[in-house]
Write a protein that holds these residues in place. Structure first.
Motif, PDB file in Angstrom:
ATOM      1  N   ILE A 104      -9.294   2.631  -9.924  1.00  0.00           N
ATOM      2  CA  ILE A 104     -10.810   2.534  -9.618  1.00  0.00           C
ATOM      3  C   ILE A 104     -11.627   2.943 -10.634  1.00  0.00           C
ATOM      4  O   ILE A 104     -11.324   4.352 -10.808  1.00  0.00           O
ATOM      5  CB  ILE A 104     -10.842   3.527  -8.792  1.00  0.00           C
ATOM      6  CG1 ILE A 104     -10.456   2.203  -6.922  1.00  0.00           C
ATOM      7  CG2 ILE A 104     -12.724   3.044  -8.235  1.00  0.00           C
ATOM      8  CD1 ILE A 104     -10.281   2.603  -5.824  1.00  0.00           C
ATOM      9  N   GLU A 106     -15.376   2.919 -11.613  1.00  0.00           N
ATOM     10  CA  GLU A 106     -16.639   2.983 -11.338  1.00  0.00           C
ATOM     11  C   GLU A 106     -16.480   4.447 -10.365  1.00  0.00           C
ATOM     12  O   GLU A 106     -16.554   4.032  -9.123  1.00  0.00           O
ATOM     13  CB  GLU A 106     -17.430   2.244 -10.960  1.00  0.00           C
ATOM     14  CG  GLU A 106     -16.848   1.376 -11.855  1.00  0.00           C
ATOM     15  CD  GLU A 106     -18.364  -0.096 -12.292  1.00  0.00           C
ATOM     16  OE1 GLU A 106     -19.115   0.180 -11.773  1.00  0.00           O
ATOM     17  OE2 GLU A 106     -17.829  -0.952 -12.969  1.00  0.00           O
ATOM     18  N   TRP A 107     -17.167   5.529 -10.890  1.00  0.00           N
ATOM     19  CA  TRP A 107     -17.344   6.207  -9.423  1.00  0.00           C
ATOM     20  C   TRP A 107     -19.058   6.821  -9.688  1.00  0.00           C
ATOM     21  O   TRP A 107     -19.280   7.528 -10.255  1.00  0.00           O
ATOM     22  CB  TRP A 107     -16.636   7.236  -9.594  1.00  0.00           C
ATOM     23  CG  TRP A 107     -15.292   7.179  -9.357  1.00  0.00           C
ATOM     24  CD1 TRP A 107     -13.777   6.967 -10.160  1.00  0.00           C
ATOM     25  CD2 TRP A 107     -14.281   6.992  -7.487  1.00  0.00           C
ATOM     26  NE1 TRP A 107     -12.688   6.928  -9.546  1.00  0.00           N
ATOM     27  CE2 TRP A 107     -13.270   6.172  -8.387  1.00  0.00           C
ATOM     28  CE3 TRP A 107     -14.369   7.137  -6.402  1.00  0.00           C
ATOM     29  CZ2 TRP A 107     -11.902   6.348  -6.976  1.00  0.00           C
ATOM     30  CZ3 TRP A 107     -13.941   6.642  -5.458  1.00  0.00           C
ATOM     31  CH2 TRP A 107     -12.796   6.451  -6.161  1.00  0.00           C
ATOM     32  N   TYR A 113     -23.911   5.779   2.672  1.00  0.00           N
ATOM     33  CA  TYR A 113     -22.988   4.005   3.834  1.00  0.00           C
ATOM     34  C   TYR A 113     -23.566   4.857   5.123  1.00  0.00           C
ATOM     35  O   TYR A 113     -23.564   5.489   5.953  1.00  0.00           O
ATOM     36  CB  TYR A 113     -21.661   4.192   3.441  1.00  0.00           C
ATOM     37  CG  TYR A 113     -21.082   5.848   3.948  1.00  0.00           C
ATOM     38  CD1 TYR A 113     -20.012   5.171   4.444  1.00  0.00           C
ATOM     39  CD2 TYR A 113     -21.673   7.180   3.975  1.00  0.00           C
ATOM     40  CE1 TYR A 113     -19.088   5.762   4.924  1.00  0.00           C
ATOM     41  CE2 TYR A 113     -20.662   7.836   4.697  1.00  0.00           C
ATOM     42  CZ  TYR A 113     -19.752   7.570   5.410  1.00  0.00           C
ATOM     43  OH  TYR A 113     -18.794   8.358   5.273  1.00  0.00           O
ATOM     44  N   ARG A 125     -15.945   1.732  -7.393  1.00  0.00           N
ATOM     45  CA  ARG A 125     -15.423   0.424  -7.312  1.00  0.00           C
ATOM     46  C   ARG A 125     -14.296  -0.609  -8.154  1.00  0.00           C
ATOM     47  O   ARG A 125     -14.598   0.396  -8.811  1.00  0.00           O
ATOM     48  CB  ARG A 125     -16.746  -0.065  -7.486  1.00  0.00           C
ATOM     49  CG  ARG A 125     -17.558  -2.254  -7.019  1.00  0.00           C
ATOM     50  CD  ARG A 125     -18.134  -2.025  -7.798  1.00  0.00           C
ATOM     51  NE  ARG A 125     -19.606  -1.709  -7.127  1.00  0.00           N
ATOM     52  CZ  ARG A 125     -19.704  -2.003  -6.492  1.00  0.00           C
ATOM     53  NH1 ARG A 125     -19.016  -3.550  -5.746  1.00  0.00           N
ATOM     54  NH2 ARG A 125     -20.783  -2.113  -5.511  1.00  0.00           N
ATOM     55  N   GLY A 129     -14.306  -5.557  -7.376  1.00  0.00           N
ATOM     56  CA  GLY A 129     -15.325  -5.725  -7.091  1.00  0.00           C
ATOM     57  C   GLY A 129     -15.566  -4.347  -5.324  1.00  0.00           C
ATOM     58  O   GLY A 129     -16.570  -4.173  -5.004  1.00  0.00           O
ATOM     59  N   GLN A 130     -13.921  -4.585  -4.787  1.00  0.00           N
ATOM     60  CA  GLN A 130     -13.487  -3.864  -4.089  1.00  0.00           C
ATOM     61  C   GLN A 130     -14.408  -2.632  -3.525  1.00  0.00           C
ATOM     62  O   GLN A 130     -14.199  -2.046  -5.074  1.00  0.00           O
ATOM     63  CB  GLN A 130     -12.620  -4.344  -3.585  1.00  0.00           C
ATOM     64  CG  GLN A 130     -11.879  -3.391  -2.414  1.00  0.00           C
ATOM     65  CD  GLN A 130     -10.130  -3.558  -1.136  1.00  0.00           C
ATOM     66  OE1 GLN A 130     -10.013  -2.951  -2.505  1.00  0.00           O
ATOM     67  NE2 GLN A 130      -9.990  -3.662  -0.470  1.00  0.00           N
ATOM     68  N   GLN A 131     -14.626  -2.058  -2.552  1.00  0.00           N
ATOM     69  CA  GLN A 131     -15.405  -0.766  -2.424  1.00  0.00           C
ATOM     70  C   GLN A 131     -14.454   0.209  -2.651  1.00  0.00           C
ATOM     71  O   GLN A 131     -13.479   0.136  -1.619  1.00  0.00           O
ATOM     72  CB  GLN A 131     -17.051  -0.240  -2.016  1.00  0.00           C
ATOM     73  CG  GLN A 131     -17.725  -1.127  -2.672  1.00  0.00           C
ATOM     74  CD  GLN A 131     -19.507  -1.331  -2.110  1.00  0.00           C
ATOM     75  OE1 GLN A 131     -19.521  -0.782  -0.825  1.00  0.00           O
ATOM     76  NE2 GLN A 131     -20.305  -0.737  -2.572  1.00  0.00           N
ATOM     77  N   CYS A 132     -14.029   1.182  -2.808  1.00  0.00           N
ATOM     78  CA  CYS A 132     -13.412   2.399  -2.290  1.00  0.00           C
ATOM     79  C   CYS A 132     -15.134   3.781  -1.258  1.00  0.00           C
ATOM     80  O   CYS A 132     -15.100   4.468  -2.802  1.00  0.00           O
ATOM     81  CB  CYS A 132     -12.449   3.268  -3.699  1.00  0.00           C
ATOM     82  SG  CYS A 132     -11.377   4.293  -2.688  1.00  0.00           S
ATOM     83  N   GLN A 172     -13.343  -2.650   2.803  1.00  0.00           N
ATOM     84  CA  GLN A 172     -12.694  -1.459   1.979  1.00  0.00           C
ATOM     85  C   GLN A 172     -12.084  -0.752   1.892  1.00  0.00           C
ATOM     86  O   GLN A 172     -11.427  -0.860   2.761  1.00  0.00           O
ATOM     87  CB  GLN A 172     -14.318  -1.360   1.797  1.00  0.00           C
ATOM     88  CG  GLN A 172     -15.974  -2.665   2.005  1.00  0.00           C
ATOM     89  CD  GLN A 172     -15.803  -3.219   0.758  1.00  0.00           C
ATOM     90  OE1 GLN A 172     -15.299  -3.285  -0.376  1.00  0.00           O
ATOM     91  NE2 GLN A 172     -16.142  -4.312   1.129  1.00  0.00           N
TER      92      GLN A 172
END
Length: 235
Positions: A104, A106-107, A113, A125, A129-132, A172
Motif C-alpha cells: 500500500i 498511498e496513505w 469513515y 489505498r 484500488g482496495q482501501q486499507c 476493504q
C-alpha cells in the motif's frame, strides 16, 4: 521522529484531572504541564519518575509545557504523549516497515469513515484500488515484558473494533496497529483482565479478517524511532 528542541528534564510530582501534571524542574519549583494522555497511565505516572517535557515557547498558552516521556524505576522509557504513536504509525506505514502492508503506497491521516462519521487514523489505498483502514493504539501497560491494551475499560476502543469489522465486511482491508511506547514491552495482547469485551471483540474481528500488528519503538530524550515488529497474541 526527532524532537524539534531539547526536552526539559524534571521529576513528576503528580498527575491529576487527566490532562494535568505537576513537575519539579529544579529547586522544588513545581510547574503544571499539559498531559496529552486520556488513559489510566498505569505504571507510567508514579510520583518520583523522571519526566521529560517539550516547550511550546508560547507565553500565551495556558500550559506552556507538554509532558512527553517518563522513565520508571527500572530505567525503562515510556512515551506518554499518545499523539506520537500516530506519527510513528504513519512512518511505519509509509516506509513499508510492516511487510504485510508494504504493497500500500498511498496513505492519508485522519479521514472520515464508517456509519458514525468517525475518523480513521490512517487510510491507505493499494494499486488495485482496495482501501486499507488502520486504527492506531498506543501501548504502555507493562507486566514483566507483556504489553496490554487497553489500560482501562474502553468503549471507544470497542467502537473502533466494530467499525473495522464493518469495513472488512464491505470488502476493504482493516487493520489494528498497536504501537509499543514502553521500552520494557516485548509483545502485546488484549487486556482481557481489564476489558473482557474488548478482548472478545479482538478475537471476533480477527476471525472476520481484521488484521492485527504491533511495532516496538526505541525511546530517548532526543527521539522516538521504530525498532521492530513484535508479536501480537489474541489470547
Amino acid at each position: 521522529m526527532q524532537f524539534n528542541k531539547p526536552l526539559i528534564r524534571g521529576v513528576l510530582q503528580k498527575r491529576y484531572k487527566r490532562f494535568l501534571a505537576d513537575i519539579d524542574f529544579g529547586e522544588q519549583q513545581f510547574t503544571t504541564v499539559h498531559c496529552p494522555n486520556t488513559g489510566a497511565m498505569t505504571g507510567c505516572a508514579e510520583p518520583g519518575f523522571i519526566a521529560y517535557c517539550s516547550d511550546s515557547d508560547n507565553p500565551k498558552r495556558k500550559y506552556r509545557y507538554t509532558w512527553e516521556l517518563s522513565v520508571n524505576g527500572n530505567n525503562e522509557w515510556i512515551a506518554v504523549n499518545t499523539q506520537r504513536a500516530n506519527q510513528l504509525a504513519g512512518t511505519a506505514l509509509k516506509t513499508g516497515f510492516i511487510p504485510e502492508l508494504a504493497n500500500i503506497t498511498e496513505w492519508q491521516a485522519e479521514q472520515k469513515y464508517g456509519e458514525h462519521n468517525s475518523r480513521i487514523d490512517w487510510l491507505g489505498r493499494a494499486g488495485n484500488g482496495q482501501q486499507c483502514f488502520v486504527e492506531v493504539k498506543s501501548v504502555t501497560l507493562n507486566d514483566h515484558g507483556q504489553g496490554y491494551f487497553p489500560d482501562a475499560v474502553s468503549t471507544r476502543g470497542q467502537k473502533h473494533l466494530n467499525e473495522l469489522i464493518l469495513m472488512r465486511q464491505s470488502g476493504q482491508r482493516a487493520v489494528m496497529l498497536f504501537v509499543v511506547m514502553h521500552t520494557g514491552i516485548n509483545e502485546v495482547r488484549p487486556a482481557s483482565h481489564i476489558d473482557p469485551k474488548y478482548a472478545q471483540l479482538c478475537i471476533q474481528a480477527a476471525e472476520l479478517g481484521v488484521e492485527f500488528y504491533a511495532v516496538k519503538t526505541h525511546i530517548s530524550d532526543a527521539k522516538i524511532e521504530l525498532d521492530r515488529v513484535v508479536r501480537f497474541q489474541l489470547r
